[in-house]
Design a protein around this motif. Structure first.
Motif, mmCIF file in Angstrom:
data_model
loop_
_atom_site.group_PDB
_atom_site.id
_atom_site.type_symbol
_atom_site.label_atom_id
_atom_site.label_comp_id
_atom_site.label_asym_id
_atom_site.label_seq_id
_atom_site.Cartn_x
_atom_site.Cartn_y
_atom_site.Cartn_z
ATOM 1 N N VAL A 56 18.162 30.119 0.395
ATOM 2 C CA VAL A 56 16.951 30.939 0.450
ATOM 3 C C VAL A 56 17.042 31.922 1.611
ATOM 4 O O VAL A 56 16.685 33.092 1.481
ATOM 5 N N ALA A 57 17.549 31.439 2.728
ATOM 6 C CA ALA A 57 17.716 32.329 3.879
ATOM 7 C C ALA A 57 18.685 33.453 3.533
ATOM 8 O O ALA A 57 18.452 34.628 3.847
ATOM 9 N N MET A 58 19.790 33.108 2.842
ATOM 10 C CA MET A 58 20.779 34.107 2.437
ATOM 11 C C MET A 58 20.178 35.102 1.448
ATOM 12 O O MET A 58 20.464 36.291 1.498
ATOM 13 N N GLU A 59 19.355 34.567 0.547
ATOM 14 C CA GLU A 59 18.755 35.429 -0.482
ATOM 15 C C GLU A 59 17.662 36.311 0.105
ATOM 16 O O GLU A 59 17.177 37.220 -0.559
ATOM 17 N N GLY A 60 17.270 36.023 1.329
ATOM 18 C CA GLY A 60 16.285 36.886 1.989
ATOM 19 C C GLY A 60 14.860 36.409 1.789
ATOM 20 O O GLY A 60 13.945 37.203 1.637
ATOM 21 N N GLY A 61 14.679 35.081 1.769
ATOM 22 C CA GLY A 61 13.321 34.547 1.673
ATOM 23 C C GLY A 61 12.958 34.209 0.241
ATOM 24 O O GLY A 61 13.609 34.632 -0.709
ATOM 25 N N VAL A 62 11.902 33.447 0.125
ATOM 26 C CA VAL A 62 11.552 32.862 -1.166
ATOM 27 C C VAL A 62 11.034 33.923 -2.146
ATOM 28 O O VAL A 62 11.209 33.812 -3.356
ATOM 29 N N GLU A 63 10.421 34.979 -1.633
ATOM 30 C CA GLU A 63 9.907 36.006 -2.540
ATOM 31 C C GLU A 63 11.046 36.854 -3.092
ATOM 32 O O GLU A 63 11.045 37.226 -4.267
ATOM 33 N N LYS B 271 -1.233 21.948 13.875
ATOM 34 C CA LYS B 271 -1.101 20.979 12.778
ATOM 35 C C LYS B 271 -1.819 21.476 11.531
ATOM 36 O O LYS B 271 -1.582 20.981 10.446
ATOM 37 N N VAL B 272 -2.739 22.431 11.717
ATOM 38 C CA VAL B 272 -3.493 22.951 10.576
ATOM 39 C C VAL B 272 -3.007 24.336 10.166
ATOM 40 O O VAL B 272 -3.651 25.014 9.367
ATOM 41 N N TYR B 273 -1.864 24.776 10.706
ATOM 42 C CA TYR B 273 -1.247 26.018 10.252
ATOM 43 C C TYR B 273 -0.792 25.810 8.814
ATOM 44 O O TYR B 273 -0.344 24.712 8.457
ATOM 45 N N ALA B 274 -0.932 26.871 8.000
ATOM 46 C CA ALA B 274 -0.667 26.743 6.554
ATOM 47 C C ALA B 274 0.563 25.895 6.240
ATOM 48 O O ALA B 274 0.513 24.997 5.407
ATOM 49 N N LYS B 275 1.659 26.152 6.924
ATOM 50 C CA LYS B 275 2.901 25.465 6.579
ATOM 51 C C LYS B 275 2.872 23.985 6.986
ATOM 52 O O LYS B 275 3.621 23.175 6.437
ATOM 53 N N ASN B 276 2.024 23.656 7.956
ATOM 54 C CA ASN B 276 2.008 22.271 8.450
ATOM 55 C C ASN B 276 0.928 21.404 7.809
ATOM 56 O O ASN B 276 0.942 20.187 7.965
ATOM 57 N N ILE B 277 -0.011 22.056 7.121
ATOM 58 C CA ILE B 277 -1.127 21.295 6.549
ATOM 59 C C ILE B 277 -0.655 20.149 5.631
ATOM 60 O O ILE B 277 -1.140 19.025 5.772
ATOM 61 N N PRO B 278 0.290 20.391 4.713
ATOM 62 C CA PRO B 278 0.683 19.284 3.832
ATOM 63 C C PRO B 278 1.131 18.042 4.602
ATOM 64 O O PRO B 278 0.787 16.923 4.228
ATOM 65 N N ARG B 279 1.863 18.239 5.693
ATOM 66 C CA ARG B 279 2.313 17.075 6.456
ATOM 67 C C ARG B 279 1.146 16.413 7.177
ATOM 68 O O ARG B 279 1.114 15.191 7.336
ATOM 69 N N THR B 280 0.205 17.238 7.629
ATOM 70 C CA THR B 280 -0.959 16.692 8.333
ATOM 71 C C THR B 280 -1.795 15.846 7.384
ATOM 72 O O THR B 280 -2.127 14.696 7.699
ATOM 73 N N PHE B 308 5.425 24.151 -7.491
ATOM 74 C CA PHE B 308 5.886 25.483 -7.108
ATOM 75 C C PHE B 308 5.210 25.943 -5.825
ATOM 76 O O PHE B 308 5.832 26.592 -4.985
ATOM 77 N N HIS B 309 3.941 25.581 -5.649
ATOM 78 C CA HIS B 309 3.240 25.938 -4.410
ATOM 79 C C HIS B 309 3.955 25.328 -3.206
ATOM 80 O O HIS B 309 4.190 25.997 -2.210
ATOM 81 N N GLY B 310 4.267 24.045 -3.332
ATOM 82 C CA GLY B 310 4.904 23.332 -2.224
ATOM 83 C C GLY B 310 6.259 23.910 -1.870
ATOM 84 O O GLY B 310 6.589 24.071 -0.697
ATOM 85 N N ILE B 311 7.039 24.239 -2.902
ATOM 86 C CA ILE B 311 8.376 24.791 -2.658
ATOM 87 C C ILE B 311 8.257 26.136 -1.957
ATOM 88 O O ILE B 311 8.957 26.407 -0.970
ATOM 89 N N ALA B 312 7.349 26.983 -2.451
ATOM 90 C CA ALA B 312 7.170 28.302 -1.849
ATOM 91 C C ALA B 312 6.732 28.175 -0.396
ATOM 92 O O ALA B 312 7.235 28.878 0.484
ATOM 93 N N PHE B 315 9.520 27.062 1.903
ATOM 94 C CA PHE B 315 10.477 28.136 2.176
ATOM 95 C C PHE B 315 9.824 29.310 2.897
ATOM 96 O O PHE B 315 10.403 30.393 2.972
ATOM 97 N N GLY B 316 8.599 29.108 3.384
ATOM 98 C CA GLY B 316 8.023 30.102 4.288
ATOM 99 C C GLY B 316 7.037 31.089 3.695
ATOM 100 O O GLY B 316 6.673 32.060 4.336
ATOM 101 N N MET B 317 6.590 30.854 2.448
ATOM 102 C CA MET B 317 5.620 31.790 1.868
ATOM 103 C C MET B 317 4.221 31.238 2.139
ATOM 104 O O MET B 317 3.732 30.374 1.415
ATOM 105 N N THR B 318 3.588 31.713 3.212
ATOM 106 C CA THR B 318 2.345 31.083 3.652
ATOM 107 C C THR B 318 1.130 31.480 2.821
ATOM 108 O O THR B 318 0.073 30.879 2.952
ATOM 109 N N LYS B 319 1.283 32.504 1.970
ATOM 110 C CA LYS B 319 0.104 32.907 1.196
ATOM 111 C C LYS B 319 -0.107 32.003 -0.028
ATOM 112 O O LYS B 319 -1.093 32.147 -0.735
ATOM 113 N N THR B 320 0.826 31.101 -0.256
ATOM 114 C CA THR B 320 0.693 30.209 -1.399
ATOM 115 C C THR B 320 -0.353 29.120 -1.121
ATOM 116 O O THR B 320 -0.738 28.909 0.016
ATOM 117 N N ALA B 321 -0.794 28.451 -2.176
ATOM 118 C CA ALA B 321 -1.855 27.454 -2.022
ATOM 119 C C ALA B 321 -1.356 26.225 -1.272
ATOM 120 O O ALA B 321 -0.301 25.690 -1.596
#
Lengths: 230, 424
Positions: A56-63, B271-280, B308-312, B315-321
């Motif tokens: 994913v990092a290589m591809e330039g992010g998930v989007e 701990k409540v940042y979008a990416k960390n919420i699931p673990r919290t 798909f939300h979790g995977i996104a 991988f750093g897509m914070t606008k996902t649910a």
């Protein structure tokens, strides 16, 4: 007096062109798009692995990954559409397609090769222009592609799909898309990789996809009926 | 007779002559000026204190404090008579400030003091001595913008932490980088929470003490002093209800936001940042123990992470649910509640926050797909089928390769059998 003279007739005598140039171009496009689709798809299917993170990092992010995946899919779709046009509306294509149809002979050939391998028979079957192996791959990959394209579009336009299907159907479509991708991968890994790269005489690879030509002598061994050489 | 004693005698004499005789009862009748005849700076030689001379007092300091106009003996009870019969003892603020004194005595600091500990804070640590100012005065040590440094003066000291078996300097230091600490330091806000706001000012007690202000059960109302809107939501939520029912596993503010480490929700370390919420959330909702104990749906974290939300998100897509997008955050309600965002009737609306044109189909099926016969039969069957199919396919391919290798070794009419051109 020239030392070396290119003799076209002798060249023709020695080689047979089984992959004309536009076949080779199609093969190249197929190779690239399927490669991109594998790489960008498996990052999602195996998302819990470290390899996926790196990819994913290589591809330039998930989007960007999604964008790549769908771009490759569109290119592949055009290739498939062209192929459909070719086998339906061009004379040459129609004739070529006839040779790819599965026949009883293919099953007989398969059994014949097995018998030969198991030393139950001393006769190796006489194969056609497209042997049962080639047909199997053609139809196997095509079935896979059809499923991939259908399920892929359902997932791509999930909001529109959900107007027709409940969520649990999309869950199934998603898992089918993933596993079907794996099957295509398995066919390429165990079948294609062996037949054209790793089988004795072909290592490191059969160059036919680049040159389009094969040695008439070798080619004729298993296709005595087809090339007219006994 | 040493010189000092002579001086004390002379001073006492002057004081006696200058003032009406002081009785023990009317001790505060002594004027400040009388005390200053001995305790003033006038005519003092350097080093006199070491030789037993009385301590020196700057009367101006007292006059600028909240106690201006008081007589010395109002606090220094033992100094009501001149000359003093014996050395005046410690000043007891409690004789006027009764409630503060009793609170302090009930605090961990006061109890330690009574046990004989001497490195604990007392009244003067935070309020000063002659220079006592109102806590609202920015010059006061106890003023909100100054008090943190006083508390941390001891609690950042690893030595103190060790001796008193406290959590350690890092735990307290973290406050400085928290959103509250920053508001004090950077923005100079006097409304941001400082130590006494959560821990109380006089009656400070460890959190495990039921009377402590930072005891689990008190936390929501504690934070609610400044965040009443959030407290209202929390109180209505299933978590708030659980806590009121005495379920100690039910999360309070600090469980999700941290204690001294509270940072903004937009801070990636939160701990409540979008990416960390699931673990919290997952720390309870993925827990077999808690899910079983309270009959909650299980594997909420892993099923989300496989969606798909979790995977996104991973991988750093914070606008996902994330969990909060669908379940809410302070006002979390169970799906059985008609007001809940994840109630079957509200799911299309909830999904509609991101997805255009949602229909009732969004609610048909499970959102957290657990791949098992009970969880999602269709997906489970497809997976079983494909697993078997792929395994069989791979085995057949391997078998076929084996046969192919065998037959290529065989002679066929004097030629290497099957070594012909193969494609596919």
């Amino acid at each position: 007096m020239r030392v070396f003279e290119f003799d076209e007739d002798r060249e023709k005598e020695r080689y047979v062109e089984i992959m004309p140039v536009f076949f080779r171009v199609q093969h190249l496009i197929l190779m690239i798009t399927v490669g991109v689709l594998f790489l960008s798809g498996f990052t999602v299917l195996f998302h819990r692995t470290r390899a996926s993170e790196l990819l994913v990092a290589m591809e330039g992010g998930v989007e960007v990954r999604g964008l790549l995946h769908r771009s490759a899919a569109v290119v592949l779709l055009f290739l498939v559409l062209y192929h459909l046009y070719y086998i339906l509306f061009s004379r040459e294509g129609r004739e070529e397609f006839q040779k790819l149809k599965l026949q009883k002979k293919d099953i007989a050939d398969f059994i014949g090769v097995l018998r030969f391998s198991l030393r139950l028979s001393d006769v190796y079957p006489d194969l056609d222009r497209y042997s049962y192996k080639e047909k199997f791959q053609y139809w196997g990959v095509n079935t896979g592609l059809l499923i991939m394209i259908l399920s892929g579009f359902i997932l791509w336009f999930e909001t529109a799909s959900m107007l027709l299907f409940p969520k649990w159907v999309l869950d199934i479509v998603l898992i089918i898309h993933g596993y079907e991708g794996m099957i295509v991968f398995i066919i390429l890994l165990f079948w294609h990789l062996y037949n054209v790269h790793c089988s004795p005489g072909n290592f490191p690879m059969n160059r036919v996809w680049i040159t389009g030509k094969v040695d008439r002598e070798l080619y004729s061994r298993d296709r005595r009926g087809y090339t007219g050489k006994k | 007779m040493s010189r000092t004693n002579v001086m004390v005698f002379v001073c006492s004499l002057i004081a006696l002559l200058a003032a009406p005789p002081a009785s023990a009862a009317g001790g505060d009748a002594l004027k400040v000026s009388q005390c200053l005849s001995c305790h003033g700076k006038e005519g003092r030689e350097t080093g006199a204190r070491e030789r037993g001379a009385p301590p020196i007092v700057d009367p101006g300091v007292l006059e600028r404090s909240v106690h201006s106009g008081s007589r010395c003996a109002s606090c220094h009870a033992g100094a009501a008579e001149i000359p003093h019969r014996e050395k005046p003892g410690r000043v007891t603020c409690g004789s006027c400030h009764e409630s503060a004194a009793s609170s302090y005595q009930a605090s961990i600091h006061g109890m330690d003091y009574l046990k004989g500990e001497r490195d604990v804070p007392g009244c003067t640590t935070c309020h000063g001595k002659h220079d006592v100012l109102s806590v609202d005065d920015p010059r006061s040590v106890a003023f909100s913008l100054n008090i943190v440094d006083v508390c941390l003066g001891c609690h950042e000291d690893e030595q103190v932490e060790m001796e008193h078996a406290l959590p350690g300097a890092e735990y307290f230091k973290a406050y400085r980088d928290s959103v509250h600490g920053m508001a004090v330091k950077r923005a100079g806000l006097n409304v941001a929470a400082v130590c006494p706001d959560c821990h109380g000012n006089h009656k400070i007690l460890p959190a495990d003490n039921p009377g402590s202000k930072v005891n689990r059960l008190q936390i929501p109302s504690d934070c609610g002093k400044c965040h009443p809107g959030i407290q209202k939501d929390y109180d209505e939520s299933i978590h708030g209800k659980g806590l009121r029912a005495g379920i100690m596993d039910s999360p309070v503010c600090t469980d999700c936001h941290g204690e001294h480490t509270i940072v903004k929700v937009t801070d990636p370390s939160a701990k409540v940042y979008a990416k960390n919420i699931p673990r919290t959330c997952g720390s309870c909702h993925e827990s077999e123990v808690i899910s079983s104990r309270y009959a909650l749906p299980k594997k909420r974290f892993s099923t989300y992470m496989d969606s798909f939300h979790g995977i996104a998100l991973e991988f750093g897509m914070t606008k996902t649910a994330n969990c909060a997008s669908c379940h809410g955050y302070h006002l979390v309600l169970p799906s059985s509640d008609p007001k809940s965002q994840v109630n079957v009737n509200n799911i299309p609306t909830t999904c509609g926050q991101c997805h255009p044109k949602t229909s009732v189909n969004f609610a048909r099926g499970k959102i957290h797909v657990e791949v098992s016969r009970e969880g999602h039969k269709g997906v489970w069957m497809v997976r079983v089928f494909y697993t078997l199919f792929i395994t069989a396919l791979a085995l057949l391919f391997i078998l076929h390769i084996g046969f192919d290798l065998v037959q290529r070794k065989r002679d066929r009419k004097g030629k290497r059998a099957g070594s012909g051109e193969e494609r596919g």
